[in-house]
Design an enzyme around this catalytic site. Sequence first.
Site, PDB file in Angstrom:
ATOM      1  N   ASN A  66     -20.462  11.751  -4.811  1.00 49.68           N
ATOM      2  CA  ASN A  66     -20.023  10.998  -3.619  1.00 49.68           C
ATOM      3  C   ASN A  66     -21.056  11.172  -2.509  1.00 49.68           C
ATOM      4  O   ASN A  66     -21.489  10.218  -1.871  1.00 49.68           O
ATOM      5  CB  ASN A  66     -18.672  11.489  -3.110  1.00 49.68           C
ATOM      6  N   ASP A  67     -21.430  12.412  -2.281  1.00 51.98           N
ATOM      7  CA  ASP A  67     -22.432  12.654  -1.246  1.00 51.98           C
ATOM      8  C   ASP A  67     -23.843  12.360  -1.744  1.00 51.98           C
ATOM      9  O   ASP A  67     -24.652  11.787  -1.017  1.00 51.98           O
ATOM     10  CB  ASP A  67     -22.346  14.102  -0.744  1.00 51.98           C
ATOM     11  N   HIS A 118       0.831  -1.207   0.000  1.00 49.16           N
ATOM     12  CA  HIS A 118       0.000   0.000   0.000  1.00 49.16           C
ATOM     13  C   HIS A 118       0.866   1.257   0.000  1.00 49.16           C
ATOM     14  O   HIS A 118       0.504   2.268  -0.592  1.00 49.16           O
ATOM     15  CB  HIS A 118      -0.951  -0.019   1.203  1.00 49.16           C
ATOM     16  N   ARG A 175     -14.006  25.677  -3.713  1.00 43.15           N
ATOM     17  CA  ARG A 175     -15.152  25.330  -2.863  1.00 43.15           C
ATOM     18  C   ARG A 175     -14.878  25.841  -1.456  1.00 43.15           C
ATOM     19  O   ARG A 175     -13.791  25.615  -0.917  1.00 43.15           O
ATOM     20  CB  ARG A 175     -15.343  23.809  -2.840  1.00 43.15           C
ATOM     21  N   ARG A 184     -21.175   6.844   3.203  1.00 42.08           N
ATOM     22  CA  ARG A 184     -20.138   6.556   2.206  1.00 42.08           C
ATOM     23  C   ARG A 184     -18.854   6.002   2.821  1.00 42.08           C
ATOM     24  O   ARG A 184     -18.001   5.491   2.106  1.00 42.08           O
ATOM     25  CB  ARG A 184     -19.823   7.814   1.378  1.00 42.08           C
ATOM     26  N   ARG A 226     -10.656  21.456  -3.068  1.00 40.46           N
ATOM     27  CA  ARG A 226     -11.140  21.138  -1.716  1.00 40.46           C
ATOM     28  C   ARG A 226     -10.291  21.945  -0.738  1.00 40.46           C
ATOM     29  O   ARG A 226      -9.148  21.579  -0.463  1.00 40.46           O
ATOM     30  CB  ARG A 226     -11.004  19.647  -1.432  1.00 40.46           C
ATOM     31  N   CYS A 276     -18.441  16.436 -10.169  1.00 40.14           N
ATOM     32  CA  CYS A 276     -17.091  16.337  -9.597  1.00 40.14           C
ATOM     33  C   CYS A 276     -16.952  15.200  -8.595  1.00 40.14           C
ATOM     34  O   CYS A 276     -15.977  15.145  -7.853  1.00 40.14           O
ATOM     35  CB  CYS A 276     -16.674  17.668  -8.972  1.00 40.14           C
ATOM     36  N   GLU A 284     -25.528  18.039  -4.096  1.00 40.76           N
ATOM     37  CA  GLU A 284     -25.113  16.766  -3.486  1.00 40.76           C
ATOM     38  C   GLU A 284     -26.082  16.313  -2.403  1.00 40.76           C
ATOM     39  O   GLU A 284     -25.859  15.315  -1.737  1.00 40.76           O
ATOM     40  CB  GLU A 284     -23.685  16.863  -2.946  1.00 40.76           C
TER      41      GLU A 284
HETATM   42  C1  PEP Z   1     -18.927  14.847  -3.628  1.00 39.40           C
HETATM   43  O1  PEP Z   1     -19.606  14.810  -2.607  1.00 39.40           O
HETATM   44  O2  PEP Z   1     -19.173  14.176  -4.652  1.00 39.40           O
HETATM   45  C2  PEP Z   1     -17.717  15.692  -3.688  1.00 39.40           C
HETATM   46  C3  PEP Z   1     -17.045  15.832  -4.802  1.00 39.40           C
HETATM   47  O3  PEP Z   1     -17.302  16.294  -2.536  1.00 39.40           O
HETATM   48  P1  PEP Z   1     -16.531  15.552  -1.332  1.00 39.40           P
HETATM   49  O4  PEP Z   1     -16.097  14.195  -1.821  1.00 39.40           O
HETATM   50  O5  PEP Z   1     -15.385  16.444  -0.992  1.00 39.40           O
HETATM   51  O6  PEP Z   1     -17.575  15.505  -0.259  1.00 39.40           O
HETATM   52 MG    MG Z   2     -19.430  16.292  -1.062  1.00 38.68          MG
END
Ligand code: PEP
Ligand code: MG
Length: 837
Positions: free
Chosen positions: A718-719, A452, A595, A729, A559, A766, A695
């Site tokens: 992702n969120d 890793h 952001r 997640r 970020r 994103c 999100e």
């Molecule tokens: C998301 O939520 O898809 C995102 C890009 O933001 P983060 O992963 O920083 O929460």
């Molecule tokens: Mg997010």
Amino acid sequence: MVGIVIVSHSKQLALGVRELAAQMVQGQVSIAVAAGIEDSENPLGTNPIQVYEAIASVFSDDGVLVLMDLGSALLSAEMAIEFLPEAQQQKVHLCEAPLVEGAIAAVVAAAAGRNIHQVIAEARGALLAKATQLGVVSRALSIVTPTTHVESESPTREIRLIVSNRLGLHARPAAQFVATAAQFKSQIRVQNLTRNTELVRGDSINQVTTLGVRQGHELVITATGSDADEALASLQALFANNFGEDNAALNYPLAFHHAVTSATPGELLGIAASGGIAIAPVVNYQPTHISIPQYHVDDVEAEWQRVQAAIHVARQEIQAVFSQVSVQIGDAEAAIFDAQLLFLEDPVLLEGAKERILEHHLNAEAAWQAVVDEVITSYHRLEDSYLQERVDDVVDVGQRVLRLLAGNAPANLHLQEAAILVATDLTPSDTARLDPTKVLGICTTSGSATSHSAIIARTLGIPAVLGVDAQVLQLANGTLMALDGESGKAWIEPESHILDLLTAKQSAWQTTQQQARATAHQPAITRDGQQVSVFANIGSINDAQVAVANGAEGVGLLRTEFLYLDRTSTPTEEEQLAVYQAIAQVLDHRPLIIRTLDVGGDKPLPYLRVGLREANPFLGWRGIRFCLDHPELFKTQLRAILRASIGHQIKIMLPMIATVSEVRAAKVILGQVQAELNQAGIAFDAAIKVGIMVEVPSAVAIADRLAAEVDFFSIGTNDLSQYVMASDRTNPRVANLVDALHPAVLRMVQQTVQAGHAAGISVGLCGELAADILATPILLGLGLDELSLNPQSIPAIKQAIARLSRVESEAIVASALQQDSAVHVRELISTSVTPPA
Ligand code: PEP
Ligand code: MG
């Protein structure tokens, strides 16, 4: 005599504790206080320099015990230790004991002339007296080891299956298996029939991993208990779903050979683990040796509590590494640390340590080391070298807990000058903390290309040669070294002709890299002429450089949390301004979407949210919610962004928007900051664009209303996936549900794109989905204007776009939205996309 330091946010509190403790021993013990900060309006806080001075004032060779209240007090104390000379660092111990009870117990022990270890033990056991008096001893000391309850007379069910995912039960699938098994009351056991292993516990990450399960192996899984059928069905579903992996797209290299056969004089041969040439002075890194005393303990309950306390802190530390890696390196690498968390829950480790303490009266350090050693041995016995290497994570976690038990500070890997880091080995968490602008190369005497640590080094772009002769450990700091991470060779004080060759190879390597990326610098245009912007997600200045080199047309997500990590107070406006300007300069007029702070959820930042405990952090006080409640903090960031915007294409993006009023409130604050800057005559881009992350499901539902308020949308899958699917997640138990290719998520993306386009604003995406090559036709077909992804994946995604047509992609989307599951969507895409000509 041992000295005591009390670190607290409140000066009054610390002085009170000192007074109380001093009274117990008539002032015989040196007690220093480091508390509060020099800010009359907001005096609560801690300062590492003060802590350092306090330690220095009571320091003697007998040692110093530091007691802290919470949050940043711990960080300040840890930093203070780093300021001390190395010889003194060993003698200073941070202790997790409760402040008041711990201080009193510690001074009494110190006054009685006890040594530092006895003083620590007294402080740690301080709650016991109180608990005994209150009659809650058994509850206070109850041990929360996850044991598997087996219901008597329950039937045993059994399934047999063949493993089809490419790497078998490697770290992430093993973690999913264990997490799923642990959800059920039934006792799950598993055996690898192909390897003829024993039947082992399914809720132990180490036992499951050491079965050595690879693709094609036959397993038998048994479940005993009332929910046996459900348990087996869930486990079977994991295998049927290939653990959510795309067999073709795993980024773990299966083999990484070194290309050389023999060494010429002055050359060292090793394993080629991460490509590239480095020429720099060495810094020899030797981690602090943790001595493991072995002795008999009488108070076994207190001893077991020490282990639990160390595990608790280890968990917090690993969670912090997870956040940092997910912001700065990538989610795939962050998953390594998610899996490490499971080791801390492994019943085999916990029960083994507990048994040694409770039944054999062994001290915590020796008990913990003994069980970790057993697990390490079982990994070494595996025939499969890939799985053998997962032992690194066991060592990493094991050492972390030991360090905490010994009260040592974490290793300091921050280099002042650019250098090649030489070490015996680097753990995955050490490697994740390296700064690639300072660490130009890695040279270790052990390790392998599929470890890793090597995977992280490759992602960070740090050349690495591993497994070289141990003589490198004798090198003095500053000795010139050269290494070639492609051929696996290193040179100590290379002669000039070698240096010339390597410099030439370095520029040739850079040219080859550039050529490989050449197409990445072309715009991404589909076969039928549709252009999609391909931007980068970044979390540092270095990422911005990597992004540009990989063909990013801009940054779709900066970020900013990275600015707030690894420190004890928020970054100032000037600090932020310098970083935003530096990134904008690297981007050279390409757009930069910054952001605003998305603290909370998986990015905890304890010093900002001292004492805050939330039952559901992802549903809590995160992102814009936190910033709107801290207008000064928010304004500082907005001022820095606005000041950086002059002369650059900077846009502001607000995270976690759930309502229209949040957008309006944020814009009011932005308006105030703009007015203040105008008044002060400070220039900024008055036409700066403001967008939001979509999100949260509510934002999708009201996307038409939100679109009227902002200049652009960027969908954070992702969120969005975790909220749409109601699946955390970061929780491996529900990892198979959080697949952004689920039609439920895709329909939300479609709805957002339609609402954005109807209002005439651009819509990007994103989340990690943007880097999933299988998802590219779907994202094209859904009509996204921009994809933003990790820089390393940009060339491949641009190539994928060039092979597709929008029309074909729209047809795939129409069918994908009608599927029942993410697995079916993946199958559909694999069978629908026309292979490249
Ligand atoms: C998301 O939520 O898809 C995102 C890009 O933001 P983060 O992963 O920083 O929460
Ligand atoms: Mg997010």
